[in-house]
Design an enzyme around this catalytic site. Structure first.
Site, PDB file in Angstrom:
ATOM      1  N   ASP A   1      -2.163  -7.311  15.051  1.00 39.13           N
ATOM      2  CA  ASP A   1      -1.523  -5.986  15.159  1.00 39.13           C
ATOM      3  C   ASP A   1      -1.509  -5.487  16.597  1.00 39.13           C
ATOM      4  OD1 ASP A   1      -0.619  -5.418  12.621  1.00 39.13           O
ATOM      5  OD2 ASP A   1      -2.514  -4.548  11.967  1.00 39.13           O
TER       6      ASP A   1
ATOM      7  N   ARG B   1       0.824  -1.207   0.000  1.00 35.42           N
ATOM      8  CA  ARG B   1       0.000   0.000   0.000  1.00 35.42           C
ATOM      9  C   ARG B   1       0.858   1.258   0.000  1.00 35.42           C
ATOM     10  NH1 ARG B   1      -3.559  -1.569   5.200  1.00 35.42           N
ATOM     11  NH2 ARG B   1      -1.581  -2.601   5.680  1.00 35.42           N
TER      12      ARG B   1
ATOM     13  N   GLU C   1      -5.610   4.015  14.112  1.00 39.59           N
ATOM     14  CA  GLU C   1      -6.534   3.073  14.752  1.00 39.59           C
ATOM     15  C   GLU C   1      -7.211   3.603  15.998  1.00 39.59           C
ATOM     16  OE1 GLU C   1      -2.462   2.037  16.520  1.00 39.59           O
ATOM     17  OE2 GLU C   1      -3.258   2.650  14.580  1.00 39.59           O
TER      18      GLU C   1
ATOM     19  N   TYR D   1      -0.813   3.883  10.968  1.00 37.17           N
ATOM     20  CA  TYR D   1      -1.158   2.868  11.961  1.00 37.17           C
ATOM     21  C   TYR D   1       0.065   2.656  12.846  1.00 37.17           C
ATOM     22  CZ  TYR D   1      -5.350   1.563   9.318  1.00 37.17           C
ATOM     23  OH  TYR D   1      -6.568   1.574   8.687  1.00 37.17           O
TER      24      TYR D   1
ATOM     25  N   LYS E   1       1.858   1.795   7.503  1.00 38.65           N
ATOM     26  CA  LYS E   1       2.171   0.913   8.631  1.00 38.65           C
ATOM     27  C   LYS E   1       3.184   1.553   9.569  1.00 38.65           C
ATOM     28  CE  LYS E   1       0.939  -2.571   9.540  1.00 38.65           C
ATOM     29  NZ  LYS E   1      -0.174  -2.872  10.486  1.00 38.65           N
TER      30      LYS E   1
ATOM     31  N   HIS F   1      -0.232   0.909  16.525  1.00 39.28           N
ATOM     32  CA  HIS F   1      -0.397  -0.301  17.356  1.00 39.28           C
ATOM     33  C   HIS F   1       0.675  -0.370  18.442  1.00 39.28           C
ATOM     34  CE1 HIS F   1      -3.380  -1.645  14.459  1.00 39.28           C
ATOM     35  NE2 HIS F   1      -2.498  -1.479  13.496  1.00 39.28           N
TER      36      HIS F   1
END
Length: 395
Positions: A293, A39, A142, A118, A99, A120
């Protein structure tokens, strides 16, 4: 006035007879380097809007190729292409990613740099420490929250839930090490049994895909209102069961495929599927842990993320699939779905600056997980042993 006048560091936009002062920001879009992460964070249309608003956007050459986006498409809308990731990181005030940064990118962290991606963090103490120690500001897709919803997580949850059935079906085949079960079944033969734990976005997407194939589907959740709603939506095609330890154990005993999706925003995922439960699952069955994740929801997947290169491991005769970036495998779909959701706040942060953006768009506040050496999301602080500092105090 319809035109924008650029004066030094600011752009004055005249709209609806109101003057809005927009701060120029330098935004970087690096190539994703996590295993098989195809992505890219920003599509050309969004880059063009940022440039139109007076911002500079650096895009690493080749960043969009795996998503079907050429360098020429970025140049056409005003992006500046750079050869090296190092230059994108070092020249930018805001890094717009997909990510979480991996260890080879930690060297780019510095005080005041904003990373919008993101993260996490509750499942990644090493990354959290690197961001805290450097004073980097981390905004996690998130945990941006509107009401009870997580709008920047939703599109990827939809994809991950659907792909959980697609990947689970693949690994149920004998040639992949599974039990040799066809989820759809055939006339005269029972279909496969799919157990979905969690009735959120990912769980609902998984149940929809599985029931559409003709599998027998059992869904578990603690929210009775949600189970009632889904019972009506699926019209009896999905069995809904209240989630507790006993009911999970009983469902898993006959499961061919288990999809576990339970998420506590920003916190470590609860361990709902124990080793003892998995011992009772039929050999050759498959577990897909969509919440990996956030640390994983089964005792075997906890701390054991896999990759698209090597997606499974076997414990107790059961295949465990715990790929941490499931949507990365369908980048041409996932890139556009993700950017459609995240672009709004990328533009808001760029136009207003982070502090003012949080003031005007309070849903951004829970998105700020670390800032200026402080952990600003309580679940992350609690899980990793940091002192919690409210965002307003840290910015």
């Amino acid at each position: 006035l319809k035109n924008a006048f650029i004066t030094g560091k600011y752009v004055l936009l005249y709209k609806y007879k109101q003057i809005k002062e927009v701060r120029e920001m330098i935004i970087g879009v690096p190539t994703e380097i996590k295993n098989n992460e195809s992505r890219v964070s920003a599509i050309p249309g969004v880059v063009g809007e940022l440039v139109h608003d007076g911002h500079t956007v650096y895009v690493e050459k080749g960043a969009g190729l795996a998503s079907g986006i050429s360098d020429a498409e970025y140049e056409k809308v005003g992006a500046v292409l750079l050869d090296k990731a190092e230059d994108v990181w070092n020249k930018s005030e805001l890094i717009y990613k997909v990510k979480e940064p991996i260890p080879s990118e930690y060297k780019y962290f510095r005080k005041g740099l904003i990373i919008y991606t993101y993260l996490h963090l509750a499942a990644d103490p090493e990354l959290t420490k690197a961001m805290v120690d450097s004073g980097t500001i981390g905004i996690a897709f998130e945990t941006v929250k509107v009401g009870r919803g997580l709008p920047l997580l939703r599109p990827m949850s939809e994809i991950a839930g659907r792909m959980a059935i697609q990947e689970g079906t693949r690994f149920l085949s004998k040639v992949q090490g599974g039990k040799g079960k066809l989820l759809q079944g055939v006339p005269g033969v029972q279909p496969g049994h799919v157990v979905v734990i969690g009735a959120g976005v990912a769980g609902t997407a998984a149940a929809t895909a599985a029931s559409g194939l003709g599998a027998r589907v059992t869904m578990l959740d603690v929210n009775l209102d949600r189970l009632t709603e889904l019972s009506h939506i699926f019209g009896g095609k999905v069995e809904t069961v209240y989630s507790n330890k006993l009911n999970i154990a009983n469902a898993i005993k006959t499961a061919d495929l288990v999809v576990s999706t339970v998420l506590i925003p920003g916190a470590k995922a609860p361990k709902l599927v124990t080793k003892e439960m998995i011992k009772d699952m039929p050999d050759g069955g498959v577990i897909v842990d969509v919440a990996i994740d956030q640390g994983g929801t089964t005792e075997y997947t906890e701390g054991r993320p896999t990759s698209h290169d090597n997606p499974i491991f076997v414990e107790e005769g059961v295949l465990h699939y715990s790929v941490a970036n499931i949507p990365g495998a369908v980048a041409e779909t996932a890139t556009y779905a993700l950017c459609n959701a995240t672009a709004k706040y990328a533009k808001v942060i760029a136009n207003l600056g982070l502090k003012e953006a949080c003031a005007r768009f309070p849903e951004l506040v829970p998105g700020v997980n670390v800032a200026n050496g402080k952990v600003t999301f309580k679940a992350v602080a609690d899980d990793l042993g940091y002192e919690y500092t409210p965002v307003e105090e840290a910015l």
